[in-house]
Design an enzyme around this catalytic site. Structure first.
Site, PDB file in Angstrom:
ATOM      1  N   LYS A  89       1.656 -13.859  -3.444  1.00  0.00           N
ATOM      2  CA  LYS A  89       2.269 -12.585  -3.064  1.00  0.00           C
ATOM      3  C   LYS A  89       1.157 -11.570  -2.893  1.00  0.00           C
ATOM      4  O   LYS A  89       0.292 -11.435  -3.752  1.00  0.00           O
ATOM      5  CB  LYS A  89       3.225 -12.126  -4.183  1.00  0.00           C
ATOM      6  CG  LYS A  89       3.911 -10.822  -3.891  1.00  0.00           C
ATOM      7  CD  LYS A  89       5.247 -11.046  -3.223  1.00  0.00           C
ATOM      8  CE  LYS A  89       5.792  -9.802  -2.568  1.00  0.00           C
ATOM      9  NZ  LYS A  89       5.352  -9.587  -1.165  1.00  0.00           N
ATOM     10  N   LYS A 113      -3.064  -8.266 -10.940  1.00  0.00           N
ATOM     11  CA  LYS A 113      -2.081  -7.203 -10.749  1.00  0.00           C
ATOM     12  C   LYS A 113      -0.670  -7.773 -10.834  1.00  0.00           C
ATOM     13  O   LYS A 113       0.192  -7.255 -11.539  1.00  0.00           O
ATOM     14  CB  LYS A 113      -2.306  -6.581  -9.371  1.00  0.00           C
ATOM     15  CG  LYS A 113      -1.392  -5.424  -9.045  1.00  0.00           C
ATOM     16  CD  LYS A 113      -1.562  -4.975  -7.608  1.00  0.00           C
ATOM     17  CE  LYS A 113      -3.010  -4.668  -7.297  1.00  0.00           C
ATOM     18  NZ  LYS A 113      -3.181  -3.929  -6.053  1.00  0.00           N
ATOM     19  N   LYS A 125      -3.483 -12.588  -0.221  1.00  0.00           N
ATOM     20  CA  LYS A 125      -3.680 -11.416   0.636  1.00  0.00           C
ATOM     21  C   LYS A 125      -4.002 -11.908   2.042  1.00  0.00           C
ATOM     22  O   LYS A 125      -4.462 -13.033   2.220  1.00  0.00           O
ATOM     23  CB  LYS A 125      -4.853 -10.579   0.110  1.00  0.00           C
ATOM     24  CG  LYS A 125      -4.890  -9.170   0.637  1.00  0.00           C
ATOM     25  CD  LYS A 125      -3.999  -8.230  -0.167  1.00  0.00           C
ATOM     26  CE  LYS A 125      -3.921  -6.856   0.469  1.00  0.00           C
ATOM     27  NZ  LYS A 125      -3.204  -5.891  -0.352  1.00  0.00           N
ATOM     28  N   GLY A 164       3.244  -5.312   3.232  1.00  0.00           N
ATOM     29  CA  GLY A 164       2.373  -4.409   3.984  1.00  0.00           C
ATOM     30  C   GLY A 164       1.129  -4.034   3.204  1.00  0.00           C
ATOM     31  O   GLY A 164       0.985  -4.349   2.023  1.00  0.00           O
ATOM     32  N   ASP A 165       0.221  -3.384   3.883  1.00  0.00           N
ATOM     33  CA  ASP A 165      -0.973  -2.784   3.276  1.00  0.00           C
ATOM     34  C   ASP A 165      -1.502  -1.808   4.329  1.00  0.00           C
ATOM     35  O   ASP A 165      -0.718  -1.353   5.187  1.00  0.00           O
ATOM     36  CB  ASP A 165      -2.018  -3.872   2.933  1.00  0.00           C
ATOM     37  CG  ASP A 165      -3.166  -3.350   2.070  1.00  0.00           C
ATOM     38  OD1 ASP A 165      -2.965  -3.111   0.879  1.00  0.00           O
ATOM     39  OD2 ASP A 165      -4.287  -3.149   2.598  1.00  0.00           O
ATOM     40  N   THR A 208       4.484   2.360  -4.568  1.00  0.00           N
ATOM     41  CA  THR A 208       3.096   2.354  -5.056  1.00  0.00           C
ATOM     42  C   THR A 208       2.706   3.749  -5.533  1.00  0.00           C
ATOM     43  O   THR A 208       2.130   3.912  -6.618  1.00  0.00           O
ATOM     44  CB  THR A 208       2.135   1.848  -3.963  1.00  0.00           C
ATOM     45  OG1 THR A 208       2.641   0.608  -3.472  1.00  0.00           O
ATOM     46  CG2 THR A 208       0.739   1.648  -4.499  1.00  0.00           C
ATOM     47  N   ASN A 240       0.870   5.616   3.243  1.00  0.00           N
ATOM     48  CA  ASN A 240       2.029   5.340   2.394  1.00  0.00           C
ATOM     49  C   ASN A 240       1.781   5.686   0.924  1.00  0.00           C
ATOM     50  O   ASN A 240       2.577   6.401   0.303  1.00  0.00           O
ATOM     51  CB  ASN A 240       2.410   3.853   2.547  1.00  0.00           C
ATOM     52  CG  ASN A 240       3.483   3.434   1.580  1.00  0.00           C
ATOM     53  OD1 ASN A 240       3.178   2.929   0.503  1.00  0.00           O
ATOM     54  ND2 ASN A 240       4.731   3.672   1.936  1.00  0.00           N
ATOM     55  N   SER A 377       8.177  -5.038  -4.710  1.00  0.00           N
ATOM     56  CA  SER A 377       8.318  -6.190  -3.817  1.00  0.00           C
ATOM     57  C   SER A 377       8.940  -7.361  -4.574  1.00  0.00           C
ATOM     58  O   SER A 377       9.765  -8.098  -4.040  1.00  0.00           O
ATOM     59  CB  SER A 377       6.957  -6.622  -3.268  1.00  0.00           C
ATOM     60  OG  SER A 377       6.587  -5.813  -2.179  1.00  0.00           O
TER      61      SER A 377
HETATM   62  P1  NDP Z   1      -1.906   3.296   5.072  1.00  0.00           P
HETATM   63  O1  NDP Z   1      -2.379   2.553   6.262  1.00  0.00           O
HETATM   64  O2  NDP Z   1      -0.511   3.783   5.033  1.00  0.00           O
HETATM   65  O3  NDP Z   1      -2.854   4.551   4.820  1.00  0.00           O
HETATM   66  C1  NDP Z   1      -4.218   4.400   4.597  1.00  0.00           C
HETATM   67  C2  NDP Z   1      -4.837   5.760   4.439  1.00  0.00           C
HETATM   68  O4  NDP Z   1      -6.193   5.625   4.032  1.00  0.00           O
HETATM   69  C3  NDP Z   1      -4.872   6.532   5.741  1.00  0.00           C
HETATM   70  O5  NDP Z   1      -4.823   7.906   5.490  1.00  0.00           O
HETATM   71  C4  NDP Z   1      -6.253   6.141   6.301  1.00  0.00           C
HETATM   72  O6  NDP Z   1      -6.786   7.074   7.221  1.00  0.00           O
HETATM   73  C5  NDP Z   1      -7.082   6.100   5.036  1.00  0.00           C
HETATM   74  N1  NDP Z   1      -8.189   5.154   5.233  1.00  0.00           N
HETATM   75  C6  NDP Z   1      -8.100   3.856   5.584  1.00  0.00           C
HETATM   76  N2  NDP Z   1      -9.320   3.314   5.709  1.00  0.00           N
HETATM   77  C7  NDP Z   1     -10.178   4.307   5.430  1.00  0.00           C
HETATM   78  C8  NDP Z   1     -11.576   4.389   5.398  1.00  0.00           C
HETATM   79  N3  NDP Z   1     -12.345   3.327   5.677  1.00  0.00           N
HETATM   80  N4  NDP Z   1     -12.132   5.571   5.038  1.00  0.00           N
HETATM   81  C9  NDP Z   1     -11.354   6.647   4.734  1.00  0.00           C
HETATM   82  N5  NDP Z   1     -10.018   6.628   4.764  1.00  0.00           N
HETATM   83  C10 NDP Z   1      -9.438   5.478   5.119  1.00  0.00           C
HETATM   84  O7  NDP Z   1      -2.238   2.344   3.824  1.00  0.00           O
HETATM   85  P2  NDP Z   1      -1.635   2.393   2.364  1.00  0.00           P
HETATM   86  O8  NDP Z   1      -1.361   3.777   1.958  1.00  0.00           O
HETATM   87  O9  NDP Z   1      -0.578   1.383   2.278  1.00  0.00           O
HETATM   88  O10 NDP Z   1      -2.869   1.815   1.531  1.00  0.00           O
HETATM   89  C11 NDP Z   1      -3.881   2.646   0.954  1.00  0.00           C
HETATM   90  C12 NDP Z   1      -4.584   1.900  -0.150  1.00  0.00           C
HETATM   91  O11 NDP Z   1      -3.627   1.527  -1.155  1.00  0.00           O
HETATM   92  C13 NDP Z   1      -5.274   0.590   0.255  1.00  0.00           C
HETATM   93  O12 NDP Z   1      -6.418   0.398  -0.522  1.00  0.00           O
HETATM   94  C14 NDP Z   1      -4.237  -0.467  -0.101  1.00  0.00           C
HETATM   95  O13 NDP Z   1      -4.824  -1.737  -0.318  1.00  0.00           O
HETATM   96  C15 NDP Z   1      -3.708   0.128  -1.395  1.00  0.00           C
HETATM   97  N6  NDP Z   1      -2.394  -0.366  -1.811  1.00  0.00           N
HETATM   98  C16 NDP Z   1      -1.298  -0.228  -0.995  1.00  0.00           C
HETATM   99  C17 NDP Z   1      -0.065  -0.672  -1.427  1.00  0.00           C
HETATM  100  C18 NDP Z   1       1.175  -0.434  -0.645  1.00  0.00           C
HETATM  101  O14 NDP Z   1       2.253  -0.689  -1.189  1.00  0.00           O
HETATM  102  N7  NDP Z   1       1.106   0.063   0.570  1.00  0.00           N
HETATM  103  C19 NDP Z   1       0.079  -1.378  -2.720  1.00  0.00           C
HETATM  104  C20 NDP Z   1      -1.103  -1.388  -3.523  1.00  0.00           C
HETATM  105  C21 NDP Z   1      -2.291  -0.925  -3.047  1.00  0.00           C
HETATM  106  P3  NDP Z   1      -6.817   6.712   8.783  1.00  0.00           P
HETATM  107  O15 NDP Z   1      -5.427   6.932   9.277  1.00  0.00           O
HETATM  108  O16 NDP Z   1      -7.817   7.662   9.337  1.00  0.00           O
HETATM  109  O17 NDP Z   1      -7.265   5.277   8.893  1.00  0.00           O
END
Ligand code: NDP
Length: 446
Positions: A89, A113, A125, A164-165, A208, A240, A377
């Protein structure tokens, strides 16, 4: 311990040019040293040697046709890391920076986790180096369909359940789910993060970010007698995780003053208006800098790293890996920041983490603090299995109780091994114990 050091050396030798994977394994192995000493039977059974090697790594070609009729080729990945306690997962990430090493670091973290949530889920992943930015809806759909055309043969509700991620939200999950259903001719809970009308769970979108705040509120209260109430909060990212962390932090009495994307950050001393952010990011799919057009007191600064210069009491990095380095950590501490909760995966560099622990900052490591997404999830999987939906209140209450449980388990494990309030070590140990016990009980599976 020499034995664990030799495993680390083997990981570096066997997986060259994968610095994020090395970083994630090193952190875990270092905190497992006292556990290894007390359980020689696990060394005998090669638990650590097996833990760092994924059960299966799949790399595949993803061809698709863009709006100009040109054939594009991306690379797809799915790393099925460990299934000792349940089906693999973990999310799918679509971002140009994706490579095998990044997927392996994320898959490795996911093992612990998922175990911490208390739900029966193994670690995995996946993703692609596809860049969704600037693509039309039709291009996104064709890419997702092609990606799933191959992935479908490797996953299943009892085998591997992606979510998603970064770059994969409800729209992408929808396109992939539609393709899976067509190929397999079955309606099962093979993906999570689905729409509410077709098997999704309430609270999954918020999970999250909400979970991060539940975890941090519990940790801050227990360790420092403080909470979100009356605290200034800085959150990186505007996706997100960041948006729903901002929502819950505000509900719990915090004042969120900054958000960012990969181009820069906004600072609104009046407190970020989340309705504006949601409209810009979730509906219009635009850049965060648009925010200042609606809020004259807010400012926009180019460059995302500068966000940590803003004075705050609580920092929640919710964008991406290694976005908060030692210098940023020093600035945060100097500005009076007393708590850092990782919404993103591995957002703090090892030097930053070391500094936070040394300075007594309440530090919620990703694999504990952001486990709310995968926990929900897991709840979506349960609802799919019984073909029933729980109410928002029911799922939210379960999420909150899981996050508080994770804090308590991590905190107790840290204390038991003489590292009180070190939630990095506590989360690694508590997550590992269950997986190690399962691997040991199941023998050396060939
Ligand atoms: P989203 O795609 O919804 O948002 C990602 C955000 O981070 C955007 O604002 C993006 O900006 C920014 N970002 C991405 N890459 C970079 C970078 N290289 N430098 C600076 N900013 C960056 O993703 P999520 O919110 O889902 O995920 C964010 C983090 O949380 C990740 O590390 C993910 O692995 C982790 N996570 C997510 C979960 C989930 O349920 N969604 C669960 C657990 C962890 P821009 O639009 O400019 O790319």
């Amino acid at each position: 311990m020499r034995y664990l050091e030799s495993i680390m050396e083997q990981v570096v030798r066997r997986n060259p040019n994968e610095p994020e994977f090395h970083q994630a394994v090193k952190e875990v192995l270092e905190s497992l040293e006292p556990v290894a000493r007390m359980n020689p039977q696990w060394l005998q059974a090669g638990i650590f040697d097996r833990l760092v090697e994924p059960e299966r790594q799949i790399i595949f070609r993803v061809p698709w046709v863009d709006d100009n009729g040109k054939v594009q080729v991306n690379r797809g990945f799915r790393v099925q890391f460990n299934s000792a306690i349940g089906p693999y997962k973990g999310g799918l990430r679509f971002h140009p920076s994706v490579n095998l090493g990044i997927i392996k670091f994320l898959g490795f973290e996911q093992i612990f986790k998922n175990s911490l949530t208390g739900l029966p889920m193994g670690g995995g992943k996946g993703g692609s180096d596809f860049d969704p930015k600037g693509k039309s809806d039709g291009e996104i759909m064709r890419f997702c369909q092609s990606f799933m055309f191959e992935l479908a043969r490797h996953i299943g509700e009892n085998t591997d359940v992606p979510a998603g991620d970064i770059g994969v939200g409800s729209r992408e999950i929808g396109y992939m789910y539609g393709m899976y259903r067509k190929i397999r001719n079955e309606f099962t809970g093979v993906l999570t993060g689905k729409g509410l009308d077709w098997g999704g769970s309430l609270v999954r979108t918020e999970a999250t970010g909400y979970g991060l705040c539940y975890f941090m509120d519990e940790a801050m209260t227990a360790i420092k007698g403080r909470s979100f109430k009356g605290s200034t909060v800085v959150i990186s990212g505007s996706g997100n995780v960041a948006i729903y962390a901002a929502q819950k932090a505000s509900e719990l009495g915090g004042k969120v003053v900054a958000l960012s994307d990969s181009n820069g950050y906004i600072h609104d001393p009046d407190g970020i208006n989340l309705d504006t952010v949601k409209r810009i990011k979730e509906i219009e799919r635009k850049r965060i800098m648009e925010y200042i057009a609606y809020h004259p007191n807010a400012t926009y600064t180019e460059g995302c790293m500068g966000i940590w210069n803003i004075k705050c009491e609580i920092a929640l990095p919710c964008a991406t890996q290694n976005e908060l380095d030692e210098n940023a950590a020093k600035t945060l501490v100097a500005n009076g920041c007393f708590a850092v909760g990782e919404g993103a995966n591995m957002p703090s560099t090892p030097e930053a983490v070391e500094l936070f622990l040394k300075e007594g900052v309440v530090f919620g490591p990703a694999k504990a603090a952001n486990a709310g997404g995968v926990a929900t999830s897991g709840l979506e999987m349960s609802q799919n299995s019984i073909r029933y939906s729980w109410s928002f209140e029911e799922v939210n209450a379960k999420l909150r109780s899981i996050m508080i449980g994770i804090y308590r388990n991590a905190s107790e494990a840290a204390k038991e091994y003489g590292m009180e309030n070190n939630l990095v070590a506590g989360a690694n140990i508590a997550g590992f114990m269950k997986v190690a016990n399962a691997m040991y009980a199941q023998g050396i599976t060939y």
